[in-house]
Design a protein around this motif. Structure first.
Motif, short mmCIF file in Angstrom:
data_model
loop_
_atom_site.label_atom_id
_atom_site.label_comp_id
_atom_site.label_asym_id
_atom_site.label_seq_id
_atom_site.Cartn_x
_atom_site.Cartn_y
_atom_site.Cartn_z
N THR A 63 24.47 13.20 40.19
CA THR A 63 24.94 12.00 40.04
C THR A 63 26.34 11.97 39.56
OG1 THR A 63 24.32 9.72 39.43
CG2 THR A 63 23.85 11.82 37.72
N ALA A 64 26.74 10.85 39.30
CA ALA A 64 27.98 10.64 38.78
C ALA A 64 27.83 9.41 38.03
CB ALA A 64 29.13 10.13 39.62
N ASN A 65 28.58 9.18 36.78
CA ASN A 65 28.61 8.14 36.05
C ASN A 65 29.13 6.92 36.92
OD1 ASN A 65 27.38 9.26 33.76
ND2 ASN A 65 29.38 9.78 32.84
N PRO A 66 28.39 5.68 36.81
CA PRO A 66 29.01 4.53 37.56
C PRO A 66 30.20 3.99 36.96
CG PRO A 66 26.65 4.37 37.10
CD PRO A 66 26.92 5.43 36.41
N LEU A 67 31.07 3.43 37.77
CA LEU A 67 32.21 2.78 37.08
C LEU A 67 31.98 1.71 36.45
CD1 LEU A 67 34.43 3.47 40.51
CD2 LEU A 67 34.20 4.99 38.07
N ILE A 124 13.85 18.54 33.60
CA ILE A 124 14.79 17.79 34.32
C ILE A 124 15.99 17.93 33.89
CG2 ILE A 124 14.70 15.64 32.48
CD1 ILE A 124 14.68 15.05 36.22
N GLN A 125 16.77 18.26 35.16
CA GLN A 125 18.51 18.48 34.55
C GLN A 125 19.22 17.44 35.33
OE1 GLN A 125 19.15 22.62 35.99
NE2 GLN A 125 17.22 23.26 34.82
N PHE A 126 20.01 16.71 34.82
CA PHE A 126 21.02 15.88 35.60
C PHE A 126 22.38 16.70 35.51
CE2 PHE A 126 17.93 13.35 33.03
CZ PHE A 126 17.29 12.62 34.25
N ILE A 127 22.77 16.84 36.84
CA ILE A 127 24.25 17.42 37.15
C ILE A 127 25.03 16.37 37.66
CG2 ILE A 127 25.22 19.07 38.53
CD1 ILE A 127 21.59 19.39 38.39
N LYS A 128 25.98 16.21 36.70
CA LYS A 128 27.15 15.11 36.87
C LYS A 128 28.39 15.31 37.46
CE LYS A 128 25.30 11.88 33.44
NZ LYS A 128 25.56 11.08 32.43
N GLY A 129 28.78 14.62 38.59
CA GLY A 129 30.08 14.99 39.19
C GLY A 129 31.02 13.63 38.81
N LYS A 130 31.92 13.41 39.26
CA LYS A 130 32.55 12.03 38.82
C LYS A 130 33.06 11.48 40.43
CE LYS A 130 36.34 14.89 37.46
NZ LYS A 130 37.38 15.03 36.43
N TYR A 131 33.47 10.09 40.23
CA TYR A 131 33.92 9.52 41.43
C TYR A 131 35.33 9.75 41.42
CZ TYR A 131 29.58 6.70 41.61
OH TYR A 131 28.17 6.22 41.94
N TYR A 132 35.87 9.96 42.79
CA TYR A 132 37.32 9.66 43.20
C TYR A 132 37.60 8.64 43.92
CZ TYR A 132 37.27 14.52 40.99
OH TYR A 132 37.23 15.49 40.26
N LYS A 133 38.66 7.95 43.88
CA LYS A 133 39.31 6.99 44.73
C LYS A 133 39.83 7.59 45.86
CE LYS A 133 39.26 3.27 41.81
NZ LYS A 133 39.96 2.10 40.95
N LYS A 134 39.59 7.40 47.10
CA LYS A 134 40.19 7.92 48.31
C LYS A 134 40.77 6.73 49.34
CE LYS A 134 38.78 10.52 52.06
NZ LYS A 134 37.78 11.50 52.84
N THR A 135 41.97 6.85 49.59
CA THR A 135 42.32 5.69 50.68
C THR A 135 41.92 5.96 51.98
OG1 THR A 135 44.65 5.63 49.15
CG2 THR A 135 44.58 4.85 51.56
N ILE A 136 41.44 5.16 52.64
CA ILE A 136 40.98 4.98 53.95
C ILE A 136 41.68 4.38 54.90
CG2 ILE A 136 39.05 4.86 55.38
CD1 ILE A 136 38.50 7.01 53.49
N ARG A 137 42.28 4.90 55.85
CA ARG A 137 42.96 4.00 56.88
C ARG A 137 41.99 3.91 58.14
NH1 ARG A 137 48.19 3.66 55.79
NH2 ARG A 137 48.89 5.30 54.50
N CYS A 138 41.79 2.37 58.43
CA CYS A 138 41.09 1.92 59.37
C CYS A 138 41.32 2.53 60.93
CB CYS A 138 41.28 0.26 59.21
SG CYS A 138 40.08 -0.43 60.60
N ALA A 139 40.17 2.66 61.63
CA ALA A 139 40.43 3.12 62.98
C ALA A 139 40.97 2.21 64.04
CB ALA A 139 39.11 3.75 63.37
N ALA A 140 41.36 2.68 65.10
CA ALA A 140 41.95 1.72 65.95
C ALA A 140 41.15 0.67 66.37
CB ALA A 140 42.50 2.59 67.11
N SER A 141 39.86 0.68 66.26
CA SER A 141 39.10 -0.43 66.56
C SER A 141 38.81 -1.56 65.80
CB SER A 141 37.63 0.28 66.93
OG SER A 141 37.09 0.68 65.70
#
Length: 116
Positions: free
Chosen positions: A58-62, A85-102
């Protein structure tokens, strides 16, 4: 001798699947937000398997409110199940997405992406 088994859970998909079910089907699915992950995993095993661990990725919620609820869920699971039980944490990264031609030309938005 029992087969040693480890369960791997993708927390992002697990949570969003429950959230989707509670919206689309009925609110009774919300009770599973506070699930005992080890007990859940054991329900899939027969006597020929021994559960060694559940690994929850998982990752911590923002959002701080969601983070507090997630932390409470993890603490309860640790209290009930200890080292199983083991909790393996990653993190959120913001990523810029460009819209497709459609879609609308030039539309740009930020997408939250979980990365471990």
């Amino acid at each position: 001798m029992a087969t040693r088994t480890i369960f791997y859970i993708d927390g992002f998909n697990f949570y969003n699947g429950l959230k989707s079910a509670s919206h689309e089907l009925d609110k009774s699915w919300r009770k599973y937000y506070w699930i005992d992950f080890v007990k859940f995993a054991n329900q899939f095993l027969d006597s020929s398997h021994e559960l060694i661990a559940v690994k929850y990725f998982t990752a911590n919620p923002l959002d701080s409110g969601k983070e507090k609820r997630q932390s409470a869920l993890f603490k309860a699971n640790k209290f009930l199940n200890g080292d199983k039980i083991q909790f393996i944490k990653g993190k959120y990264y913001k990523k810029t997405i460009r819209c497709a031609a459609s879609c609308k030309e030039g539309l740009i938005y930020l997408k939250k992406r979980e990365q471990t």
